[in-house]
Enzyme design. Structure first.
Site, PDB file in Angstrom:
ATOM      1  N   ASP A  95      31.589  12.911  77.061  1.00 48.36           N
ATOM      2  CA  ASP A  95      33.373  13.740  75.855  1.00 48.36           C
ATOM      3  C   ASP A  95      32.082  14.625  74.656  1.00 48.36           C
ATOM      4  O   ASP A  95      31.139  13.519  74.104  1.00 48.36           O
ATOM      5  CB  ASP A  95      33.937  12.649  75.496  1.00 48.36           C
ATOM      6  CG  ASP A  95      34.151  12.506  74.044  1.00 48.36           C
ATOM      7  OD1 ASP A  95      33.927  13.736  73.367  1.00 48.36           O
ATOM      8  OD2 ASP A  95      34.743  11.549  73.836  1.00 48.36           O
ATOM      9  N   ASN A 101      31.711  26.239  76.389  1.00 46.76           N
ATOM     10  CA  ASN A 101      33.229  27.076  76.669  1.00 46.76           C
ATOM     11  C   ASN A 101      34.107  25.894  76.542  1.00 46.76           C
ATOM     12  O   ASN A 101      35.057  26.786  75.659  1.00 46.76           O
ATOM     13  CB  ASN A 101      33.169  27.273  77.986  1.00 46.76           C
ATOM     14  CG  ASN A 101      34.771  27.752  78.359  1.00 46.76           C
ATOM     15  OD1 ASN A 101      35.636  28.401  78.179  1.00 46.76           O
ATOM     16  ND2 ASN A 101      35.425  26.560  79.895  1.00 46.76           N
ATOM     17  N   LYS A 124      21.113  22.963  70.466  1.00 45.42           N
ATOM     18  CA  LYS A 124      20.325  22.449  70.070  1.00 45.42           C
ATOM     19  C   LYS A 124      19.000  21.764  70.862  1.00 45.42           C
ATOM     20  O   LYS A 124      17.977  22.101  70.990  1.00 45.42           O
ATOM     21  CB  LYS A 124      20.630  21.368  69.008  1.00 45.42           C
ATOM     22  CG  LYS A 124      18.654  20.556  68.213  1.00 45.42           C
ATOM     23  CD  LYS A 124      19.464  19.438  67.171  1.00 45.42           C
ATOM     24  CE  LYS A 124      18.508  18.915  67.421  1.00 45.42           C
ATOM     25  NZ  LYS A 124      18.511  17.643  65.726  1.00 45.42           N
ATOM     26  N   TYR A 162      41.649  25.787  64.351  1.00 46.63           N
ATOM     27  CA  TYR A 162      40.831  26.273  65.064  1.00 46.63           C
ATOM     28  C   TYR A 162      40.558  27.443  64.854  1.00 46.63           C
ATOM     29  O   TYR A 162      39.304  28.024  65.399  1.00 46.63           O
ATOM     30  CB  TYR A 162      42.634  26.419  65.853  1.00 46.63           C
ATOM     31  CG  TYR A 162      41.974  26.858  67.536  1.00 46.63           C
ATOM     32  CD1 TYR A 162      41.369  26.387  68.238  1.00 46.63           C
ATOM     33  CD2 TYR A 162      42.286  28.687  67.061  1.00 46.63           C
ATOM     34  CE1 TYR A 162      40.826  26.912  68.656  1.00 46.63           C
ATOM     35  CE2 TYR A 162      42.240  29.755  68.492  1.00 46.63           C
ATOM     36  CZ  TYR A 162      40.684  28.462  69.752  1.00 46.63           C
ATOM     37  OH  TYR A 162      41.185  29.258  70.739  1.00 46.63           O
ATOM     38  N   LYS A 194      35.756  27.584  65.207  1.00 49.58           N
ATOM     39  CA  LYS A 194      35.846  29.391  65.435  1.00 49.58           C
ATOM     40  C   LYS A 194      34.606  29.914  64.882  1.00 49.58           C
ATOM     41  O   LYS A 194      34.361  30.953  64.990  1.00 49.58           O
ATOM     42  CB  LYS A 194      36.696  29.812  66.304  1.00 49.58           C
ATOM     43  CG  LYS A 194      37.619  28.976  67.500  1.00 49.58           C
ATOM     44  CD  LYS A 194      36.497  28.954  68.555  1.00 49.58           C
ATOM     45  CE  LYS A 194      37.921  28.590  70.386  1.00 49.58           C
ATOM     46  NZ  LYS A 194      36.662  28.189  70.626  1.00 49.58           N
ATOM     47  N   THR A 243      45.433  30.616  80.492  1.00 51.70           N
ATOM     48  CA  THR A 243      45.109  29.842  81.524  1.00 51.70           C
ATOM     49  C   THR A 243      45.885  28.815  81.106  1.00 51.70           C
ATOM     50  O   THR A 243      47.117  29.129  80.943  1.00 51.70           O
ATOM     51  CB  THR A 243      44.260  28.996  80.662  1.00 51.70           C
ATOM     52  OG1 THR A 243      44.518  28.873  78.933  1.00 51.70           O
ATOM     53  CG2 THR A 243      43.073  30.393  80.478  1.00 51.70           C
TER      54      THR A 243
HETATM   55  N1  LIG Z   1      43.202  30.149  76.482  1.00 50.48           N
HETATM   56  C1  LIG Z   1      43.631  31.030  75.422  1.00 50.48           C
HETATM   57  O1  LIG Z   1      44.877  31.593  75.530  1.00 50.48           O
HETATM   58  C2  LIG Z   1      42.296  31.026  74.278  1.00 50.48           C
HETATM   59  C3  LIG Z   1      42.239  32.699  73.515  1.00 50.48           C
HETATM   60  C4  LIG Z   1      40.985  32.572  73.396  1.00 50.48           C
HETATM   61  C5  LIG Z   1      40.027  31.156  73.193  1.00 50.48           C
HETATM   62  N2  LIG Z   1      39.974  31.422  73.681  1.00 50.48           N
HETATM   63  C6  LIG Z   1      38.907  29.744  74.252  1.00 50.48           C
HETATM   64  O2  LIG Z   1      38.367  29.625  75.742  1.00 50.48           O
HETATM   65  C7  LIG Z   1      37.490  28.466  75.789  1.00 50.48           C
HETATM   66  C8  LIG Z   1      38.545  28.234  77.228  1.00 50.48           C
HETATM   67  O3  LIG Z   1      39.151  28.531  76.954  1.00 50.48           O
HETATM   68  P1  LIG Z   1      41.022  27.112  78.185  1.00 50.48           P
HETATM   69  O4  LIG Z   1      41.917  27.691  78.143  1.00 50.48           O
HETATM   70  O5  LIG Z   1      40.318  27.367  79.808  1.00 50.48           O
HETATM   71  O6  LIG Z   1      40.384  25.454  77.556  1.00 50.48           O
HETATM   72  P2  LIG Z   1      41.509  24.823  77.869  1.00 50.48           P
HETATM   73  O7  LIG Z   1      42.743  24.412  76.692  1.00 50.48           O
HETATM   74  O8  LIG Z   1      41.473  24.474  79.167  1.00 50.48           O
HETATM   75  O9  LIG Z   1      40.012  23.631  77.846  1.00 50.48           O
HETATM   76  C9  LIG Z   1      38.835  23.836  77.937  1.00 50.48           C
HETATM   77  C10 LIG Z   1      38.181  22.364  78.530  1.00 50.48           C
HETATM   78  O10 LIG Z   1      37.483  21.735  77.976  1.00 50.48           O
HETATM   79  C11 LIG Z   1      37.571  20.059  77.365  1.00 50.48           C
HETATM   80  N3  LIG Z   1      37.341  18.987  76.535  1.00 50.48           N
HETATM   81  C12 LIG Z   1      38.814  18.870  75.849  1.00 50.48           C
HETATM   82  N4  LIG Z   1      38.136  17.547  75.154  1.00 50.48           N
HETATM   83  C13 LIG Z   1      36.609  17.667  75.437  1.00 50.48           C
HETATM   84  C14 LIG Z   1      35.546  17.025  75.237  1.00 50.48           C
HETATM   85  N5  LIG Z   1      36.307  15.727  73.578  1.00 50.48           N
HETATM   86  N6  LIG Z   1      34.896  17.120  75.791  1.00 50.48           N
HETATM   87  C15 LIG Z   1      34.245  17.514  76.429  1.00 50.48           C
HETATM   88  N7  LIG Z   1      35.280  18.526  76.803  1.00 50.48           N
HETATM   89  C16 LIG Z   1      36.649  17.743  76.228  1.00 50.48           C
HETATM   90  C17 LIG Z   1      38.754  20.265  78.523  1.00 50.48           C
HETATM   91  O11 LIG Z   1      38.837  19.220  79.585  1.00 50.48           O
HETATM   92  C18 LIG Z   1      39.346  21.166  79.244  1.00 50.48           C
HETATM   93  O12 LIG Z   1      38.564  21.047  80.278  1.00 50.48           O
HETATM   94  C19 LIG Z   1      37.679  27.719  74.732  1.00 50.48           C
HETATM   95  O13 LIG Z   1      36.431  27.506  74.098  1.00 50.48           O
HETATM   96  C20 LIG Z   1      39.093  28.595  73.611  1.00 50.48           C
HETATM   97  O14 LIG Z   1      38.567  27.798  72.814  1.00 50.48           O
HETATM   98  C21 LIG Z   1      41.124  30.391  75.132  1.00 50.48           C
END
Ligand SMILES: NC(=O)c1ccc[n+]([C@@H]2O[C@H](COP(=O)([O-])OP(=O)(O)OC[C@H]3O[C@@H](n4cnc5c(N)ncnc54)[C@H](O)[C@@H]3O)[C@@H](O)[C@H]2O)c1
Length: 283
Positions: A79, A106, A142, A175, A179, A210
């Site tokens: 986590d 990610n 880090k 958000y 970022k 996704t």
């Molecule tokens: N999906 C989009 O449209 C989009 C657009 C721009 C940027 N992004 C970025 O791309 C990356 C991946 O996006 P996605 O849609 O595949 O991700 P997602 O929203 O499906 O989540 C990514 C993962 O983060 C994990 N996560 C959530 N809370 C957590 C915690 N407390 N500890 C550990 N892991 C945790 C989730 O279990 C998941 O596997 C992210 O950084 C997202 O911000 C996504």
């Protein structure tokens, strides 16, 4: 010989069935890397409907897919809101594989509760977004970079930011702030780590096809009397219409950029934030 043969990559947020994490893991493994896959345990209510329906096994299933390619894996539940768990994840990786060559930050906080005007944004939601999307990226950087420096082999750190890290929109304070911060962190750590031949770059996707969980999308679907997946389909379609290249990004598009930045051809690139957005945003 594949370009990442013998490299060890740690990818956070790697367990989603249609996520960027899984696509990235498969791309890096396909190029020869051994993979540490990390994710948090999520309750069914926090999973996309298709993952529940398919009884998707998260990082354990992705780990099996990577092993089928002949690569070694280490799935670690972590986590990212807990700094002690992050430190343990890095130590576990080092004791199992001896080093880390590539770190892909990610993971992100589950979206939806943040999608309100700034005047309505709960501090707990703000804190959670900053904790997962920014502070965890800092802590992973880090702890992993310390090992990269000790090993003396250089390294690659790739942070997944967003269009929203360059251009904010309404109802996106937490958000976007999280970022934008990742891009600042990317630049500063690139400077700090350049003397050790460790590059640090960000990837900034626009909307991606996704199957991410979004509380906001679930609520909107309920209000309209359609399924969450039907509502998601509408978002994907609208996004294609608003993108010069005429489609939404696939997770693979982002994974391709990550693999490039992890590979030898990107050895002179650091501190950059690359857009993968079909022409939606130019800076
Ligand atoms: N999906 C989009 O449209 C989009 C657009 C721009 C940027 N992004 C970025 O791309 C990356 C991946 O996006 P996605 O849609 O595949 O991700 P997602 O929203 O499906 O989540 C990514 C993962 O983060 C994990 N996560 C959530 N809370 C957590 C915690 N407390 N500890 C550990 N892991 C945790 C989730 O279990 C998941 O596997 C992210 O950084 C997202 O911000 C996504």
């Amino acid at each position: 010989m594949p370009g990442l043969d013998g490299k060890i990559a740690l990818v956070t947020g790697a367990g989603g069935m249609r996520g960027v994490g899984r696509a990235t893991v498969m791309k890096l493994a396909g190029q020869g890397a051994d993979i540490v896959l990390s994710d948090v345990h999520r309750e069914a209510a926090d999973l996309p409907p298709a993952e529940v329906r398919n009884e998707w096994g998260g990082i354990d299933t992705v780990s099996e897919e990577v092993q089928a390619l002949g690569r070694r894996t280490l799935p670690i539940y972590c986590d990212l809101s807990d700094p002690a768990q992050i430190e343990r994840m890095v130590e576990q990786t080092i004791s199992e594989f001896g080093r880390i060559d590539i770190l892909v930050n990610n993971a992100r906080a589950i979206i939806g509760k943040d999608k309100v005007p700034v005047t309505e944004l709960d501090k707990e939601v703000w804190d959670h977004f900053l904790s997962i999307n920014t502070t965890a990226v800092f802590l992973c950087t880090k702890f992993v970079a310390r090992h990269m420096i000790d090993a003396g082999n250089g390294g690659r750190i790739i942070n997944i930011a967003s269009n929203a890290g360059k251009q904010a929109s309404a109802n996106g304070a937490a958000y976007s702030a999280s970022k934008f911060a990742v891009i600042g962190l990317t630049q500063a750590s690139a400077m700090d780590l350049a003397p050790y031949n460790i590059t640090v770059n960000a990837v900034c996707p626009g909307p991606i096809n996704t199957d991410r969980m979004s509380y906001w999308e679930r609520d909107q679907a309920q209000e309209r009397g359609i399924t969450q997946e039907e509502f998601r389909g509408q978002i994907v379609e609208n996004s294609a219409q608003g993108t010069p290249l005429g489609r939404i990004a696939e997770a693979q598009d982002v994974a391709n950029m990550v693999a490039f930045l992890a590979g030898e051809d990107a050895s002179f690139i650091t501190g950059q934030a690359y857009n993968v957005n079909g022409g939606q945003l130019f800076h």
